[in-house]
Design a protein around this motif. Structure first.
Motif, short mmCIF file in Angstrom:
data_model
loop_
_atom_site.label_atom_id
_atom_site.label_comp_id
_atom_site.label_asym_id
_atom_site.label_seq_id
_atom_site.Cartn_x
_atom_site.Cartn_y
_atom_site.Cartn_z
N LYS A 4 0.75 -1.47 0.28
CA LYS A 4 0.18 0.17 -0.36
C LYS A 4 0.67 1.59 -0.14
O LYS A 4 -0.21 2.48 0.19
CB LYS A 4 -1.00 0.01 1.06
CG LYS A 4 -1.80 -1.04 1.23
CD LYS A 4 -3.04 -0.90 2.67
CE LYS A 4 -4.22 -2.51 2.28
NZ LYS A 4 -4.93 -1.83 3.51
N TYR A 5 1.87 1.34 -0.10
CA TYR A 5 3.20 2.62 -0.12
C TYR A 5 3.73 2.48 -1.66
O TYR A 5 4.20 1.23 -2.22
CB TYR A 5 3.55 1.83 1.00
CG TYR A 5 3.32 2.03 2.31
CD1 TYR A 5 3.45 3.16 3.41
CD2 TYR A 5 3.41 0.55 2.90
CE1 TYR A 5 1.90 2.87 4.47
CE2 TYR A 5 2.78 0.65 4.60
CZ TYR A 5 1.98 1.63 5.02
OH TYR A 5 1.39 1.37 5.67
N LEU A 6 4.05 3.53 -1.32
CA LEU A 6 4.91 3.98 -3.03
C LEU A 6 6.25 4.84 -1.85
O LEU A 6 6.14 5.62 -0.95
CB LEU A 6 4.61 5.00 -3.46
CG LEU A 6 2.95 4.82 -3.92
CD1 LEU A 6 2.77 6.68 -4.95
CD2 LEU A 6 3.48 3.73 -4.90
N LEU A 7 7.36 3.79 -2.76
CA LEU A 7 8.76 4.06 -2.22
C LEU A 7 9.52 5.08 -3.08
O LEU A 7 10.17 4.91 -4.06
CB LEU A 7 9.54 3.15 -1.61
CG LEU A 7 9.57 2.23 0.32
CD1 LEU A 7 7.89 1.75 -0.24
CD2 LEU A 7 10.23 1.18 0.63
N TYR A 8 10.56 6.31 -2.72
CA TYR A 8 11.37 6.99 -3.45
C TYR A 8 12.84 7.35 -2.65
O TYR A 8 12.56 6.87 -1.66
CB TYR A 8 10.78 8.13 -3.07
CG TYR A 8 9.30 8.16 -4.14
CD1 TYR A 8 9.89 8.60 -5.94
CD2 TYR A 8 8.20 8.15 -3.44
CE1 TYR A 8 8.99 8.36 -6.14
CE2 TYR A 8 7.09 9.00 -4.13
CZ TYR A 8 7.28 8.71 -5.79
OH TYR A 8 6.23 9.19 -5.87
N LYS A 9 13.44 6.00 -3.49
CA LYS A 9 15.16 6.10 -2.80
C LYS A 9 15.49 7.05 -3.48
O LYS A 9 15.84 7.23 -4.77
CB LYS A 9 15.42 4.72 -2.94
CG LYS A 9 14.52 3.41 -2.38
CD LYS A 9 14.77 2.09 -2.16
CE LYS A 9 13.89 1.35 -0.87
NZ LYS A 9 14.36 -0.62 -1.16
N ASN A 10 17.30 7.79 -2.84
CA ASN A 10 18.16 7.85 -3.02
C ASN A 10 19.57 8.34 -2.58
O ASN A 10 19.11 7.63 -1.44
CB ASN A 10 17.75 9.60 -3.32
CG ASN A 10 17.88 10.21 -5.28
OD1 ASN A 10 18.99 9.86 -5.30
ND2 ASN A 10 17.72 10.42 -5.68
N VAL A 26 28.27 8.05 1.85
CA VAL A 26 26.89 8.03 1.46
C VAL A 26 25.98 7.79 2.18
O VAL A 26 25.97 6.65 3.16
CB VAL A 26 27.43 6.77 -0.24
CG1 VAL A 26 25.46 7.14 -0.82
CG2 VAL A 26 28.40 7.25 -1.10
N TYR A 27 24.89 8.35 1.86
CA TYR A 27 23.84 8.40 3.31
C TYR A 27 22.29 8.56 2.38
O TYR A 27 22.01 9.24 1.84
CB TYR A 27 23.70 9.74 4.03
CG TYR A 27 22.91 9.59 4.80
CD1 TYR A 27 23.25 8.64 5.86
CD2 TYR A 27 21.50 9.86 4.14
CE1 TYR A 27 22.34 8.53 7.22
CE2 TYR A 27 20.67 9.75 5.73
CZ TYR A 27 21.27 9.42 7.31
OH TYR A 27 20.13 9.47 8.33
N PRO A 28 21.85 6.88 2.67
CA PRO A 28 21.09 6.66 1.84
C PRO A 28 19.73 7.09 2.08
O PRO A 28 19.41 7.63 3.70
CB PRO A 28 20.37 5.07 2.77
CG PRO A 28 21.05 4.94 3.50
CD PRO A 28 22.56 6.15 3.39
N ILE A 29 18.55 7.71 1.70
CA ILE A 29 17.17 8.17 1.62
C ILE A 29 16.23 7.07 0.91
O ILE A 29 16.31 7.39 0.17
CB ILE A 29 17.36 9.97 0.86
CG1 ILE A 29 18.70 10.66 1.46
CG2 ILE A 29 16.04 10.55 1.21
CD1 ILE A 29 19.20 12.58 0.96
N GLU A 30 15.32 7.31 2.17
CA GLU A 30 13.91 7.14 1.56
C GLU A 30 13.04 7.20 2.49
O GLU A 30 12.46 7.87 3.19
CB GLU A 30 14.27 5.30 2.00
CG GLU A 30 12.85 4.58 1.68
CD GLU A 30 12.84 3.10 1.76
OE1 GLU A 30 12.05 3.02 2.59
OE2 GLU A 30 13.71 2.88 1.92
N CYS A 31 12.09 8.00 1.34
CA CYS A 31 10.90 8.21 1.74
C CYS A 31 9.52 7.35 1.12
O CYS A 31 9.63 7.03 0.00
CB CYS A 31 10.29 9.64 0.77
SG CYS A 31 12.04 11.45 0.72
N VAL A 32 8.52 7.13 2.25
CA VAL A 32 7.25 6.74 1.42
C VAL A 32 5.98 7.27 1.85
O VAL A 32 5.72 8.24 2.94
CB VAL A 32 7.43 5.18 3.16
CG1 VAL A 32 6.73 4.34 2.60
CG2 VAL A 32 9.70 4.77 3.79
#
Length: 240
Positions: A4-10, A26-32
């Motif tokens: 049920k989620y959209l994940l954006y990773k950078n 390098v720092y991972p970023i994830e928006c849910v």
């Protein structure tokens, strides 16, 4: 997309010196975000250009039972039907027929040489799963869409499954043994989705559907192939 989620990773990369010096960190970023009920993924963005055909935009996704909207769940009990629909948005160019040239199931969103794969559609449009299950192509509503009712299978049960496909948008007058949509109908054999009278194009589904040895430059301008990925979804045991 996951459930049920959209994940954006950078990744945020700090590099104090010019390349090719290594990054300091390098720092991972994830928006849910919650997935909107009426949303399903386009397989690429932005729209790409094709020779003399204008802009094409392909979509593919899991649908609800009557194909009226996206699936409300990504969990399917073994033996149930997974409705899948693909479409191509046709703007200013000639009408095209959308076909599924090849589809395989895998447990990864990317295919690798060592990936374990389960064939669903192969041999240039032959729905292999229709031979031993209730899987079938549904009657077309429009040439720019293709609907597939896929019966769930035992491959990778309980794991995340992805279906990797090659979508083909083609001249509707250019069907042949390598440009087709065929499924097996019990008691009748292999049938062509778009014209039963031309079901002989499906005869090679039991052997090898070969491309023409020579293809003119002009014939290459009749359509476009685009890769697509569906998933992730999970096939569950009916007793679990």
């Amino acid at each position: 997309m996951k459930g049920k989620y959209l994940l954006y990773k950078n990744e945020l990369t700090f590099r104090p010196r010019r390349r090719p010096s290594p990054a300091a960190y390098v720092y991972p970023i994830e928006c849910v975000y919650p997935r909107p009920k009426d949303w399903y993924a386009t397989i690429y963005d932005p729209v790409f250009k094709t020779y003399s055909l204008g802009d094409l935009q392909f979509n593919i996704g899991l649908m609800n039972d009557d194909f009226s909207g996206p699936a409300e769940s990504t969990r399917f009990p073994l033996g149930s039907i997974i409705p899948i629909m693909a479409s191509v948005v046709q703007k200013t160019h000639q009408p095209l027929l959308l076909l599924l040239e090849e589809c395989v199931a895998a447990t990864t969103p990317e295919l690798y040489p060592e990936s374990t794969m389960y064939p669903i559609i192969s041999n240039k449009g032959c729905l292999l799963e229709s031979v031993s299950s209730r899987s079938k192509f549904e009657p077309r509503q429009k040439s720019s869409e293709i609907r597939l009712s896929l019966q769930t299978f035992t491959f990778a049960m309980g794991e995340e499954v992805f279906i990797h496909c090659k979508l083909l948008a083609w001249d509707p007058n250019g069907l042949d043994s390598t440009k087709k949509a065929c499924h097996f109908v019990e008691g009748h054999g292999w049938e062509l989705l778009d014209n039963l009278a031309q079901s002989n194009l499906c005869d090679c589904c039991e052997s090898k559907c070969k491309s023409r040895r020579q293809r003119s430059v002009a014939s290459e301008k009749h359509g476009m192939v685009q890769k697509a990925v569906i998933g992730a979804f999970t096939i569950t045991d009916v007793n679990s």
